[in-house]
Structure formats: structure tokens, C-alpha cells
Design a protein around this motif. Structure first.
Motif, PDB file in Angstrom:
ATOM      1  N   GLY A 108       0.843  -1.196   0.000  1.00 40.87           N
ATOM      2  CA  GLY A 108       0.000   0.000   0.000  1.00 40.87           C
ATOM      3  C   GLY A 108       0.871   1.236   0.000  1.00 40.87           C
ATOM      4  O   GLY A 108       2.030   1.206   0.446  1.00 40.87           O
ATOM      5  N   SER A 109       0.317   2.347  -0.518  1.00 41.07           N
ATOM      6  CA  SER A 109       1.139   3.566  -0.526  1.00 41.07           C
ATOM      7  C   SER A 109       1.306   4.108   0.887  1.00 41.07           C
ATOM      8  O   SER A 109       2.223   4.886   1.143  1.00 41.07           O
ATOM      9  N   ASN A 110       0.475   3.673   1.833  1.00 41.79           N
ATOM     10  CA  ASN A 110       0.730   4.055   3.228  1.00 41.79           C
ATOM     11  C   ASN A 110       2.123   3.602   3.663  1.00 41.79           C
ATOM     12  O   ASN A 110       2.845   4.335   4.331  1.00 41.79           O
ATOM     13  N   LEU A 162       4.715   5.765   1.997  1.00 41.26           N
ATOM     14  CA  LEU A 162       4.818   7.074   2.661  1.00 41.26           C
ATOM     15  C   LEU A 162       5.566   6.954   3.984  1.00 41.26           C
ATOM     16  O   LEU A 162       6.360   7.822   4.351  1.00 41.26           O
ATOM     17  N   TYR A 198      -5.025  14.221   3.312  1.00 43.68           N
ATOM     18  CA  TYR A 198      -5.117  12.819   3.713  1.00 43.68           C
ATOM     19  C   TYR A 198      -4.700  12.654   5.179  1.00 43.68           C
ATOM     20  O   TYR A 198      -3.586  13.016   5.557  1.00 43.68           O
ATOM     21  N   THR A 209      -1.060  16.516  -2.063  1.00 47.54           N
ATOM     22  CA  THR A 209      -1.921  15.440  -2.526  1.00 47.54           C
ATOM     23  C   THR A 209      -2.692  15.938  -3.744  1.00 47.54           C
ATOM     24  O   THR A 209      -3.374  16.963  -3.660  1.00 47.54           O
ATOM     25  N   ASN A 241      -7.283  14.372  -1.314  1.00 45.94           N
ATOM     26  CA  ASN A 241      -8.266  13.688  -0.481  1.00 45.94           C
ATOM     27  C   ASN A 241      -8.324  14.440   0.848  1.00 45.94           C
ATOM     28  O   ASN A 241      -7.270  14.678   1.427  1.00 45.94           O
ATOM     29  N   ASP A 289       1.511  12.972  -3.553  1.00 42.22           N
ATOM     30  CA  ASP A 289       0.665  11.793  -3.355  1.00 42.22           C
ATOM     31  C   ASP A 289      -0.411  11.786  -4.437  1.00 42.22           C
ATOM     32  O   ASP A 289      -1.378  12.547  -4.387  1.00 42.22           O
ATOM     33  N   ALA A 340      -2.489   9.233  -5.289  1.00 39.07           N
ATOM     34  CA  ALA A 340      -3.280   8.013  -5.126  1.00 39.07           C
ATOM     35  C   ALA A 340      -4.466   7.970  -6.103  1.00 39.07           C
ATOM     36  O   ALA A 340      -4.877   6.899  -6.545  1.00 39.07           O
ATOM     37  N   TYR A 341      -4.988   9.159  -6.443  1.00 35.91           N
ATOM     38  CA  TYR A 341      -6.173   9.229  -7.316  1.00 35.91           C
ATOM     39  C   TYR A 341      -5.823   9.767  -8.705  1.00 35.91           C
ATOM     40  O   TYR A 341      -6.688  10.264  -9.429  1.00 35.91           O
ATOM     41  N   THR A 383      -0.802   4.322  -6.128  1.00 38.64           N
ATOM     42  CA  THR A 383      -1.336   3.110  -5.516  1.00 38.64           C
ATOM     43  C   THR A 383      -2.159   2.308  -6.518  1.00 38.64           C
ATOM     44  O   THR A 383      -2.701   2.868  -7.474  1.00 38.64           O
ATOM     45  N   SER A 396      -4.689   0.717  -5.195  1.00 38.93           N
ATOM     46  CA  SER A 396      -5.899   0.534  -4.377  1.00 38.93           C
ATOM     47  C   SER A 396      -7.144   1.166  -4.976  1.00 38.93           C
ATOM     48  O   SER A 396      -8.254   0.791  -4.606  1.00 38.93           O
ATOM     49  N   LYS A 397      -6.995   2.157  -5.836  1.00 37.69           N
ATOM     50  CA  LYS A 397      -8.143   2.950  -6.265  1.00 37.69           C
ATOM     51  C   LYS A 397      -8.540   2.569  -7.696  1.00 37.69           C
ATOM     52  O   LYS A 397      -9.364   1.682  -7.890  1.00 37.69           O
ATOM     53  N   ARG A 425      -3.161  -4.745  -1.512  1.00 37.83           N
ATOM     54  CA  ARG A 425      -2.162  -3.911  -0.828  1.00 37.83           C
ATOM     55  C   ARG A 425      -0.902  -3.717  -1.668  1.00 37.83           C
ATOM     56  O   ARG A 425       0.128  -4.367  -1.453  1.00 37.83           O
TER      57      ARG A 425
END
Ligand code: PMP
Length: 369
Positions: free
Chosen positions: A100-102, A105, A126, A171, A175, A200, A202-203, A228, A230-231, A239
Motif C-alpha cells: 500500500g502507498s501508506n 509514505l 489525507y 496530494t 483527499n 501523493d 493516489a487518485y 497506488t 488501491s483505487k 495492498r
């Protein structure tokens, strides 16, 4: 009773700086319509499921061995995807991946932040950025966005110059508010950042704005772009997050990453999912169209909606968001209270879920409007 049940956190030798803090905790509730964690509502296509299953079966024969610590094949696949998506020639040396990008990060914060160092972000954004800062004992500074939640690049540069943070977090799309940051503004921020700029994305797939990956050649010692699966990739359960940066940045991250952090199962499943990128990313256009439909309908009901380049919408007009959030739950629709006065956030779902959300919105408007 179970062993230790009588003991609470106060009885533990917890780090002083962690006392009183709250963990990340988007509610995971068994509700018919779940639009609260910005997942892709469309399940993976059968071809992808079959490919993941077969790939896992093959690597399972070698589960007694550690995985490729450097995940080179996966990173090459990610370089191929991201290079193709952004028009920037990338090699596996530019890519790094984690659970995961968590985790990506966190590794960045462990490497470039830490005690005595500062990270700055533009709030609201975020919620995990300040939580990861706390976990790594990086001091967190929140600079403001505009009233409409967009990023004022001039004010952002001033905040960077004032605080001289070791890490700047941007971001885009943001988010929980939705707006993307234009490339020219990102360039100004990268130029102003004294240390690292973490972008970031992510989207990123949901936005028409060009990716910050295009700026990597200009800012090789500063820029890290986090992404990521994830989206848009509909792989939240798998993950897999990743980043693009100069090879030296990837080398630096090796100092903090745990050995064998990406299991053979994760690596094989992610590679299989990437082989079906075209099929999964086909959902992006459908979700963008649904997003636009929901915006018009929500405004029609009377809710102000913030512009979004992502797969979620921030909408407002609530005197008491917490009560309104519960009213949605009463209608069997789980959305998010992001802690922004007057606002709630919904993830764009499939057409039926969005219809259910809009029907609930009418009921909520009737109760509180
Ligand atoms: N960055 C942003 C902006 C996000 O919204 C999320 C997921 N909510 C993440 C990173 C982390 O996602 P993951 O760990 O699943 O890649």
C-alpha cells in the motif's frame, strides 16, 4: 476473561508523544452501500481473478523461499505501466513498491523525516500524512488551503519558505476535497521545497491533470511521486502502493525498508493485476461519468458540491455533519465524515449504489434541509 483484559493503555510504557493520539479508523461496518473508503466499486474481471489465482498457485510451490527482496520484476512492470500512462521513460530503478502507498509514505518519512525534522502539508488533506509523521516522530506543520479547498500556490510557497520543512506533502487530486494541482503550480512548490516534495497521486488516474512524474527529471533530488493500485486498479485488498523517483531516492529507502516486505503472494498477484490494467482501468471513465451525474443530482437536491478530479465528492451544507452522517447510515448508506466543518464525503460507487446514495440524500435533505 482473556489474559491482560484488566490493563489499559495508561498502564503501558507507551512513548509520551503517542499518548492521547487516535489511530486511523474509518469505520468498517456491515452496511448495504459502502461509499466511505474511496475503493473502486467494480470487482476485478473474471480474467484477472483467474490470472491472480493461477499466478499464486505457481508461486505457492516456492513458499519455503523468501521473495525477491528487490521485487525487480514487479518494479519493471510498474515502470512500464506508469511510463506508458505519463509519457515519461521510466526504468525499474525509478520505481519502488510496498504494501500500500501508506507503507511507501512511511518509508519516505523514516528516511527523510524523523526526530528533529519537519514535514508540512496543506490541510485538509489525507489524514494518514500527520499520523505517519507522528509514528516516525517527524514534526507536522499544517498550512491552509483556500476557502474553497483548492491549493493557493503562492501562499503554499510562502508557507514553505517560512517553515523550511524537510518534507512537503502535496496530494493531487487532494483527499478528501478532490481538486488536482496543475503542473505549473507543482513546479513552483518543488522549486521552493528545501528538501523532499512528496506528491501523493493516489487518485491520479481519475484526473485530467498531467502527472507530476513529468517533473522528475527537473527535480531529481527532491521529487517523489507516490501512487497506488488501491483505487483505479481495483486492488485495495491486494495492498500494493509504489513510487517513482530518481534511482538514488530508491537506494536511500533501502536503509529503512524491512527485508522481504513484499510477499511472493503480493508480488505475483500485483503482476497479474497489472497484466489486466486495461480491463480494470476501463472503469475509470465509467466512474468519472457517474461522478458528474452525482454532482448534478446532489446540487439539484440542494447540496453544494466541491469540484472533484477524483472518485469521491466532498459536499456540504450540514449544520451538524455527525448527525447527518448517522442519518445516511439509517438509510443503509455508509459515507465519510472527514472532520471538515459542514461537510461529508462520498465515494462514487456503481450506478445502483449512487442511486441509493442519492435517494438517501433526498431523505437526509428532507430531515435537515
Ligand atoms: N494517499 C491517499 C491520498 C489516500 O487517499 C490513500 C487511501 N485512502 C492512500 C494514500 C493510501 O492507500 P493505500 O495504502 O491503499 O495505497
Amino acid at each position: 476473561s482473556i489474559p491482560g483484559a484488566e490493563v489499559d493503555l495508561a498502564a503501558l510504557p507507551l512513548r509520551e508523544d503517542l499518548r492521547g493520539r487516535s489511530p486511523y479508523g474509518a469505520p468498517q461496518l456491515d452496511v448495504a452501500v459502502r461509499l466511505n473508503t474511496n475503493e473502486n466499486p467494480f470487482p476485478p474481471p473474471p480474467g484477472l481473478v483467474a490470472d491472480v489465482t493461477e499466478s499464486i498457485r505457481l508461486v505457492a510451490e516456492n513458499l519455503h523461499r523468501y521473495p525477491d527482496r528487490d521485487a525487480l520484476a514487479l518494479r519493471a512492470d510498474l515502470a512500464g505501466y506508469l511510463g506508458g500512462a505519463t509519457g515519461v521513460g521510466l526504468s525499474e530503478a525509478n520505481l519502488w513498491a510496498a504494501n500500500g502507498s501508506n507503507e511507501v509514505l512511511q518509508q519516505i518519512m523514516q528516511t527523510f523525516g524523523g526526530p528533529g525534522r519537519t514535514a508540512l502539508g496543506f490541510a485538509p488533506s489525507y489524514s494518514m500524512h500527520p499520523i505517519i509523521a507522528a509514528g516516525t516522530r517527524t514534526e507536522w506543520v499544517a498550512a491552509p488551503r483556500r476557502e474553497d479547498f483548492s491549493l493557493d500556490a503562492t501562499a503554499a510557497v510562502r508557507a514553505i519558505e517560512e517553515h523550511r520543512p524537510d518534507i512537503v506533502f502535496v496530494t493531487s487530486p487532494n483527499n478528501p476535497t478532490g481538486q488536482a494541482v496543475p503542473l505549473d503550480d507543482l513546479r513552483l512548490l518543488a522549486a521552493a521545497a528545501p528538501g523532499i516534495l512528496v506528491l501523493d497521486e493516489a487518485y491520479g488516474e481519475f484526473s485530467p491533470a498531467p502527472s507530476g512524474v513529468r517533473l522528475l527529471a527537473e527535480f531529481p533530488t527532491k521529487l517523489i511521486v507516490s501512487r497506488t493500485m488501491s483505487k483505479a486498479f481495483a486492488f485495495a485488498g491486494g495492498r500494493l502502493g509504489y513510487l517513482a523517483a530518481a534511482p538514488a531516492v530508491v537506494d536511500a529507502l533501502q536503509l529503512v525498508r524491512l527485508p522481504y516486505h513484499l510477499s511472493v503472494l503480493t508480488q505475483a498477484a500485483a503482476r497479474a493485476a497489472l497484466r489486466h490494467a486495461e480491463a480494470t482501468l476501463g472503469s475509470v471513465a465509467a466512474l468519472v461519468a457517474e461522478r458528474e451525474r452525482v454532482i448534478v443530482a446532489l446540487r439539484g437536491i440542494g447540496f453544494p458540491v466541491v469540484h472533484s478530479d477524483a472518485n469521491f465528492l466532498l459536499f456540504g451544507g450540514f449544520d451538524d455533519p455527525d448527525t447527518a452522517w448517522r442519518a445516511y447510515l439509517d438509510e443503509d448508506v455508509l459515507i465519510r465524515d472527514p472532520g471538515i466543518p459542514g461537510h461529508l464525503r462520498m465515494t462514487v460507487g456503481n450506478p445502483a449504489e449512487n442511486d441509493a446514495f442519492l435517494a438517501a440524500s433526498k431523505a437526509v435533505a428532507a430531515r435537515f434541509g
